[in-house]
Design an enzyme around this catalytic site. Sequence first.
Site, PDB file in Angstrom:
ATOM      1  N   LYS A 202     -73.472 -23.277 -26.752  1.00  0.00           N
ATOM      2  CA  LYS A 202     -73.121 -22.024 -27.418  1.00  0.00           C
ATOM      3  C   LYS A 202     -72.887 -20.966 -26.345  1.00  0.00           C
ATOM      4  CE  LYS A 202     -74.762 -18.634 -30.801  1.00  0.00           C
ATOM      5  NZ  LYS A 202     -75.863 -18.264 -31.714  1.00  0.00           N
ATOM      6  N   ARG A 212     -71.269 -10.840 -36.717  1.00  0.00           N
ATOM      7  CA  ARG A 212     -72.370  -9.878 -36.629  1.00  0.00           C
ATOM      8  C   ARG A 212     -72.206  -8.775 -37.665  1.00  0.00           C
ATOM      9  NH1 ARG A 212     -72.385 -10.202 -30.030  1.00  0.00           N
ATOM     10  NH2 ARG A 212     -73.475 -12.213 -29.923  1.00  0.00           N
ATOM     11  N   LYS A 225     -76.488 -11.081 -25.011  1.00  0.00           N
ATOM     12  CA  LYS A 225     -77.192 -12.355 -25.134  1.00  0.00           C
ATOM     13  C   LYS A 225     -76.915 -13.294 -23.965  1.00  0.00           C
ATOM     14  CE  LYS A 225     -77.420 -12.012 -30.169  1.00  0.00           C
ATOM     15  NZ  LYS A 225     -77.415 -12.724 -31.470  1.00  0.00           N
ATOM     16  N   LYS A 256     -69.664 -24.124 -29.588  1.00  0.00           N
ATOM     17  CA  LYS A 256     -69.373 -22.843 -30.240  1.00  0.00           C
ATOM     18  C   LYS A 256     -69.079 -21.791 -29.173  1.00  0.00           C
ATOM     19  CE  LYS A 256     -71.402 -19.382 -33.325  1.00  0.00           C
ATOM     20  NZ  LYS A 256     -72.610 -18.936 -34.050  1.00  0.00           N
ATOM     21  N   SER A 282     -66.083 -16.646 -36.343  1.00  0.00           N
ATOM     22  CA  SER A 282     -65.536 -15.531 -37.112  1.00  0.00           C
ATOM     23  C   SER A 282     -64.351 -14.874 -36.440  1.00  0.00           C
ATOM     24  CB  SER A 282     -66.636 -14.497 -37.368  1.00  0.00           C
ATOM     25  OG  SER A 282     -67.160 -13.999 -36.134  1.00  0.00           O
ATOM     26  N   TYR A 321     -64.525 -21.173 -41.799  1.00  0.00           N
ATOM     27  CA  TYR A 321     -64.396 -20.317 -42.974  1.00  0.00           C
ATOM     28  C   TYR A 321     -63.152 -20.671 -43.777  1.00  0.00           C
ATOM     29  CZ  TYR A 321     -67.905 -17.865 -40.299  1.00  0.00           C
ATOM     30  OH  TYR A 321     -69.047 -17.571 -39.586  1.00  0.00           O
TER      31      TYR A 321
END
Length: 332
Positions: A202, A212, A225, A256, A282, A321
Site C-alpha cells: 500500500k 478520505r 502517512k 494499492k 477513489s 467502485y
Amino acid sequence: MQPLSAPYPATRFRRLKRTPALRAMVQEATLTPADFIWPVFVMEGADAEDPIPSMPGVARLTTDRIVKAAQEAHGLGIPAICLFPYTEQALKTEDCAMAWDADNLVNRTIRAIKDAVPEIAVMTDIALDPYNVNGHDGFVVDGEIINDESVEALVKMALAQAEAGADILGPSDMMDGRIGAIRQALEAEGHRNVAILSYAAKYASAFYGPFRDAVGASARLVGDKKTYQMNPANSDEALRLIARDLTEGADMIMVKPGMPYLDICRRAKETFGAPTFAYQVSGEYAMLQAASQNGWLDGDAVMFESLTAFKRAGCDGILTYFAVDAARALAS
C-alpha cells in the site's frame, strides 16, 4: 516465452483482428463479475444516501440500503462487498475505542448483510483511521504513529469483525507484524476460517483524496502517512512486504493503488503465485468519471479498459467502485 512467427506475408497479425468473433477467440484477458469486490460506504440513519461530490456516482448509504446493494451485487454475480464506515466526528477519539465496539456501525452492517444475503462474502477494513481523531491508521503519541500498541488495537478490531460474521478481513494499516498477530488471534478464538486479504503493498499515494472525503477523514488527518505507507518509488520493498505478509498468514494480497502500480501487480503474481488483488482507488475512479462526465472520454470504454489492465497484469480480482456498473454492462 519467446514469441515465434513466420515472416510477412506468411504471418499477418491483422488476420485475427478481422471480425469480432476472431478477436474474441484470441482475447487473452477476460473480465467477469466474479472478478470484482465492491467497496461501499456505510453511514448511520435509515433509508437514506448522501452523494460524495468527489466520487461521481458513489454515495454513502445507510445499513438498510447497503443490504439492498448487497442483494443487487449478489444477483449480478459479484462475490464480495467491502465495507467502509463514515464515522461521525463526535465518535472519533485518540483511543479509537469505537473501532472494536461489537455494536459499531460496521459490525451491525456485517450482521445485517449476512442475515439477508448469506451467500455474498463480506470484507472489512482494519485500520484505526475512521475512528481516530488524528486521522491516522495507528495510535499517535507525541506526533509519532506507534506500531506495537496499534497492532494490539487492530487485533481487537479484527476479532470484533470476525465475531460479527465477516468473511474476509482487510488489514490496510501497514503496521509491522499485524498479519501474524491477527492470524494468531483468529486461530485462538476459533475463527480459523476467516480469510485475510492483506493490503501488503500500500503506497503513500496522492490518489486517496476522494476516499478520505467519503469516510470523513480529510479534515482530520494530521501530517501524512509516509512513515508507514510505501514510497511510490519502491518496487523491491513491495515484494519484501508481500513475502512477510504471506509468511505471517495472509491468504491473499493486495496492491494499492491499482493503475499506477501494474508493474507491482505483475511482479507479485509472478513471484509468489498467491491470489493477487488490486484496488482501483477513489482517485483513479474519480478522474475517469470526471473526464467521462465532461465528454473527454468514453466512460464505458475506459472503465473496461482500465479493469482489463488489472487482469492482463496478473490480478485475480479488483476492488473497484465500477463493480456494479461493469457487472450490469457485462450482463447486457
